[in-house]
Each structure stands twice: as C-alpha cells, then as structure tokens.
Design a protein around this motif. Structure first.
Motif, short mmCIF file in Angstrom:
data_model
loop_
_atom_site.label_atom_id
_atom_site.label_comp_id
_atom_site.label_asym_id
_atom_site.label_seq_id
_atom_site.Cartn_x
_atom_site.Cartn_y
_atom_site.Cartn_z
N ALA A 199 30.65 32.12 26.09
CA ALA A 199 32.10 32.09 25.85
C ALA A 199 32.65 30.69 26.10
CB ALA A 199 32.78 33.10 26.77
N ASP A 200 33.67 30.35 25.34
CA ASP A 200 34.34 29.07 25.52
C ASP A 200 35.30 29.20 26.71
OD1 ASP A 200 35.51 26.62 25.36
OD2 ASP A 200 36.64 27.03 23.51
N LEU A 201 34.99 28.54 27.81
CA LEU A 201 35.79 28.64 29.02
C LEU A 201 36.77 27.49 29.16
CD1 LEU A 201 33.00 29.75 31.54
CD2 LEU A 201 34.44 31.17 30.06
N THR A 202 36.90 26.67 28.12
CA THR A 202 37.80 25.52 28.19
C THR A 202 39.24 26.00 28.31
OG1 THR A 202 36.29 24.25 26.79
CG2 THR A 202 38.53 23.41 27.04
N PRO A 203 40.00 25.50 29.28
CA PRO A 203 41.39 25.97 29.44
C PRO A 203 42.28 25.52 28.30
CG PRO A 203 40.96 24.11 30.90
CD PRO A 203 39.64 24.50 30.29
N GLU A 204 43.30 26.33 28.02
CA GLU A 204 44.28 25.95 27.02
C GLU A 204 45.18 24.87 27.59
OE1 GLU A 204 46.35 29.50 26.09
OE2 GLU A 204 44.62 30.48 25.14
N ARG A 205 45.56 23.92 26.75
CA ARG A 205 46.43 22.83 27.19
C ARG A 205 47.71 22.83 26.36
NH1 ARG A 205 45.72 20.77 31.93
NH2 ARG A 205 47.08 19.10 31.18
N GLU A 206 48.79 22.42 26.98
CA GLU A 206 50.07 22.25 26.27
C GLU A 206 50.48 20.79 26.40
OE1 GLU A 206 52.91 24.97 27.78
OE2 GLU A 206 51.77 26.76 27.21
N GLY A 207 50.06 19.98 25.44
CA GLY A 207 50.39 18.57 25.48
C GLY A 207 49.41 17.79 26.33
N PRO A 208 49.61 16.49 26.47
CA PRO A 208 48.71 15.64 27.25
C PRO A 208 48.78 15.97 28.73
CG PRO A 208 50.66 14.41 26.59
CD PRO A 208 50.72 15.73 25.88
N ALA A 209 47.70 15.67 29.43
CA ALA A 209 47.64 15.95 30.86
C ALA A 209 48.62 15.08 31.62
CB ALA A 209 46.22 15.73 31.37
N ALA A 210 49.30 15.67 32.60
CA ALA A 210 50.20 14.92 33.47
C ALA A 210 49.38 14.29 34.59
CB ALA A 210 51.28 15.83 34.02
N THR A 222 37.94 32.22 34.65
CA THR A 222 37.05 32.67 33.57
C THR A 222 37.24 34.12 33.16
OG1 THR A 222 35.30 33.31 35.13
CG2 THR A 222 35.28 31.04 34.31
N ILE A 223 37.77 34.97 34.01
CA ILE A 223 37.75 36.41 33.74
C ILE A 223 38.44 36.75 32.43
CG2 ILE A 223 39.86 36.90 35.03
CD1 ILE A 223 36.69 39.06 34.98
N ARG A 224 39.50 36.00 32.08
CA ARG A 224 40.23 36.28 30.84
C ARG A 224 39.36 36.03 29.61
NH1 ARG A 224 45.98 33.63 30.57
NH2 ARG A 224 46.48 35.44 31.87
N ARG A 225 38.38 35.14 29.71
CA ARG A 225 37.51 34.83 28.57
C ARG A 225 36.28 35.74 28.51
NH1 ARG A 225 38.84 29.73 26.72
NH2 ARG A 225 41.01 29.29 27.35
N LEU A 226 36.02 36.48 29.58
CA LEU A 226 34.79 37.28 29.65
C LEU A 226 35.01 38.73 29.26
CD1 LEU A 226 33.27 35.92 32.98
CD2 LEU A 226 32.80 35.17 30.64
N VAL A 227 36.19 39.28 29.53
CA VAL A 227 36.48 40.68 29.21
C VAL A 227 37.90 40.79 28.69
CG1 VAL A 227 34.86 41.62 30.93
CG2 VAL A 227 37.24 41.21 31.57
N ARG A 273 28.88 43.51 28.26
CA ARG A 273 29.19 42.18 27.75
C ARG A 273 28.26 41.17 28.42
NH1 ARG A 273 33.78 42.79 24.88
NH2 ARG A 273 34.96 44.69 25.35
N ARG A 274 27.49 40.49 27.64
CA ARG A 274 26.44 39.59 28.15
C ARG A 274 27.00 38.54 29.10
NH1 ARG A 274 25.01 34.58 26.71
NH2 ARG A 274 22.82 33.89 26.99
N ASP A 275 28.10 37.91 28.72
CA ASP A 275 28.63 36.83 29.53
C ASP A 275 29.11 37.32 30.89
OD1 ASP A 275 28.05 34.94 27.65
OD2 ASP A 275 30.06 34.87 26.79
#
Length: 424
Positions: free
Chosen positions: A213-224, A150-155, A32-34
């Motif tokens: 790979a898109d490494l942007t974290p998932e968000r649930e609603g606006p930032a606190a 990042t590991i979850r987005r790479l493999v 995997r390249r990334d």
C-alpha cells in the motif's frame, strides 16, 4: 470540525455514523495482506523488545554497575522515546511513511546488535549501553510515529474497530508472552535476548518493506517550517473537542491504571507475597487485557459507542475500590484483570473515531500527541504509587484511585455526545 462541544447525540447523521461503525464490515482485516504484514511486524517487534528490555538492567548489574545506574539507563532511554515521538510525527506527516518504518527498524537493529556483540564478548561499558538504548528508543519512536498514520491505508473505515481491536490484542498477548520468552532466552545466555531483539528488528524491516500500500501522507501545498507543523499538530488536537476528550481520558486512565498496578505490587510485597505470586497479579491483568481486546470489536458492533465509554468508565470505580479491601494475591490479580478487561473496548471506540476525525496529513502528529500525553503521565505512576503507598498505606491509595476514576467517569458522561459526532 466546527460543531459545538455540547451538540446533542440524538441527531440523525451522528446516529447514522455510529450505526455504520458499530455494524462494521463482515470481512476480516487479516484477509488483507498488508494488514497481516503490519500486524506481524508489530508482534515480532514487541516480542523482541520484551525479551531484551526487561533483562538489560540485569546485564548491567551483572557487569558490576549499581542498581541506580541501571535504572538511570532505563529511565533516560524511555524519556528519549517520549521526546522523539512528536518530532518524528512531524516527519511522518511530511515523508513517505513506509521508508521511515523500515529505516527506523534497521537503525534499531544496528543499535541493539552492538549491545549484543559487547555483551557476548564480555565488554559491557555503561556509556555504550546508554547511547545504544537511547538510539533504539528513538528509532522505535520513529517507527511508531510512521506506523500510527497507516491504518487508514490498510483497511476500509468499516473495519477500523476490528483492526484496532486485533492490534490491541496483539500488544496484550506480547505483554504476557514476552517476559516469559525473555526469561527462557536469558537462561541460555545473557546475550541471547539481545540477539533475538536485533533479529526481530531486522524482520520488522523486511515485513514493513513488503507492504504494498502507498503510505505516503497527503499534502496540501508546500511543507511549512518544522516548528509550524509541530504546532499545527498540537493545535489541531487541542481545537478538536473529541480529541481533547481523548487526551484527558487516556492520560487519566493510564495514570490511574499504572498507579493501581504498582499499588498492587507494593501492597502485596508488604504483606509478604512471593515474587511468583506478584508475577501472577500481572499475568492475570495481562490475560484480562487480552480477553478485553479480543471482545472489543464484538462489543463495538453491538453496543452504542456512548454506552461503552460511559459504562466502562463507571465500571472501573467499584473495581478500583475493591482493591482497597483485597488481602489475597489472587484477589488483586482478579480485580486488576477486571479493569484490564474493560479498557480495550473504550480504546477501540476512541481510536477508531480519532482516525476518522483526523485528516490524513495530520494522522501521525495526532497519534504521537495522544501517545505522548498518555505515556508521559504513565511514566510518573510508579514513583507516585510508591511514595503514596509508603506515606498513606495501600488502602488510602486504592480509595483515592477509585475517587479519581469517579471523576473521570463524570467527565466522560458529560462529554459523551462527542463520541458520536459525525466524522468529516
């Protein structure tokens, strides 16, 4: 996430989860390249840091500063990294992680580059070195916080054990090769290791920027608010029984390993060992860690996770006790190599499952909390080892460490059911 701590390890879903992770995926993460770019960035970063950080105190000593001031610079820089790490973890769970990674690398390159210029020109100023070292450590901590998510987005999940094992093997190899490389560069000129470190950070920025790979974290609603998100990360780690176990086990192992390493160094020095012989101890320990990291994915695929964690924890007890009766430098080295050989398999199991039980929006905060807990305790190991060896002797310290390892092994055995919990 809401299961009880004492849940039995024999339930069907948990065994299925354990079997899935043990078998893993037949594909290598390096296909995997990334992941290859991420692995290479860490290797270059580690080599550059080892090449310069070990010799920065020598540069200060050569400029006429005392050993106490040189040590103070190193200590303040390390503490700054520990302080910044959990703060950076909050932002790494808020912001796109890839820009954080390459921006932090560029900041570290700039800080190290200014030190290179002043050393090359022969104008070494303590305050400047201190500020640059603090900025470099803070930037490195920021890079590490973003990278931990990042590991979850790479493999895919099936490749987590093998990927984490390769990352550990990389770090172990860097610890072996880096000091030697730094010594060679330092012989060329005092400023060459600093130049190499600055260039390495630039390469890290380029490689990080090249990850697709898109490494942007998932968000649930606006930032606190910042404080609420920092507290959320701490609460999550403390509320999750498995992560609590990881914190205790990792902090304990880091403290005890650090104490054993410095016990071996101090005891060998007291027995008249030469610097090269003492260096052999650390080299053998590093080789053991490298071999253990390379073998870890193979073991994880073939042995139950609980057997790895409990078996390795108990195996460290007689190894530590053996150091109490060691009298030759090579004996210290082989025993420490045995301990270093054991630890990576447990680390792969724990890190893999920590990623699986943590939501993506909390990955960076989880990683920085675990890392800060382990490193914060390890910082005290050299001081404690020196004081205890001087007060009670090397044999008493080694036997005390063996007893502490036994306590940690009992704790791991009592909490072994947590290791095979089904991931959400």
């Amino acid at each position: 996430m809401g299961e009880a701590e004492g849940k039995s390890a024999s339930s069907g879903p948990e065994l299925a989860e354990d079997e899935r992770l043990s078998k893993g995926s037949p594909s290598s993460p390096f296909r995997r390249r990334d992941f290859s770019l991420f692995w290479a960035a860490g290797a270059i970063d580690g080599l550059g840091t080892c090449a310069s950080s070990l010799f920065l105190p020598l540069i200060l000593l050569g400029a006429g500063y005392s050993s106490g001031l040189a040590g103070l610079v190193a200590s303040v820089a390390l503490v700054s990294g520990l302080v910044v790490s959990p703060i950076a973890g909050v932002f790494a769970d808020r912001l796109p992680r890839k820009p954080m990674m390459y921006t932090a690398a560029l900041v570290a390159a700039g800080a190290t580059g200014t030190v290179f210029v002043t050393v090359a020109l022969g104008h070494v100023v303590l305050v400047h070195i201190l500020v640059a070292a603090v900025v470099e450590q803070a930037a490195s901590a920021t890079y590490g916080a973003a990278a931990s998510g990042t590991i979850r987005r790479l493999v895919p999940p099936g490749e987590y054990p093998r990927a984490i094992g390769y990352l550990q093997a990389r770090d172990q190899a860097v610890q072996i090769v880096g000091p030697t490389l730094g010594g060679v560069l330092y012989q060329m000129a005092r400023w060459v290791p600093l130049l190499a470190d600055a260039v390495s950070f630039l390469l890290v920025a380029v490689l990080s920027r090249a990850i697709r790979a898109d490494l942007t974290p998932e968000r649930e609603g606006p930032a606190a608010s910042f404080t609420r998100e920092l507290a959320e990360g701490l609460r999550f780690v403390w509320a999750e029984p498995f992560l609590r176990f990881v914190v205790v086990w990792t902090a304990g192992i880091n403290a005890l390993l650090g104490a054993l390493y410095f016990h071996a160094v101090f005891a060998s020095h007291a027995e008249g060992a030469s610097p090269s012989s003492i260096g052999l101890i650390l080299t053998l320990a590093g080789v053991g860690g490298l071999l253990g990291a390379l073998a870890a994915p193979w073991l994880v695929r073939r042995l139950p996770a609980t057997r790895i964690v409990t078996g390795a924890s108990w195996a460290m007890v007689p190894t530590a006790a053996g150091l109490a009766f060691a009298s030759q430098t090579w004996t210290y080295g082989l025993l420490l190599s045995g301990v270093s050989l054991i630890v990576p398999s447990v680390a792969v199991v724990l890190q893999t499952r920590a990623v699986l039980v943590t939501p993506d929006r909390l990955l960076a905060r989880m990683g920085t909390v675990l890392g800060t807990a382990g490193q914060g305790v390890a910082v005290l190991a050299p001081v404690l080892a020196g004081v205890l060896v001087a007060a009670y002797g090397g044999r008493s310290v080694a036997l005390g460490c063996a007893a502490a390892f036994a306590g940690l092994a009992l704790y791991a055995t009592a909490r072994s059911a947590l290791v095979v919990r089904e991931a959400p």
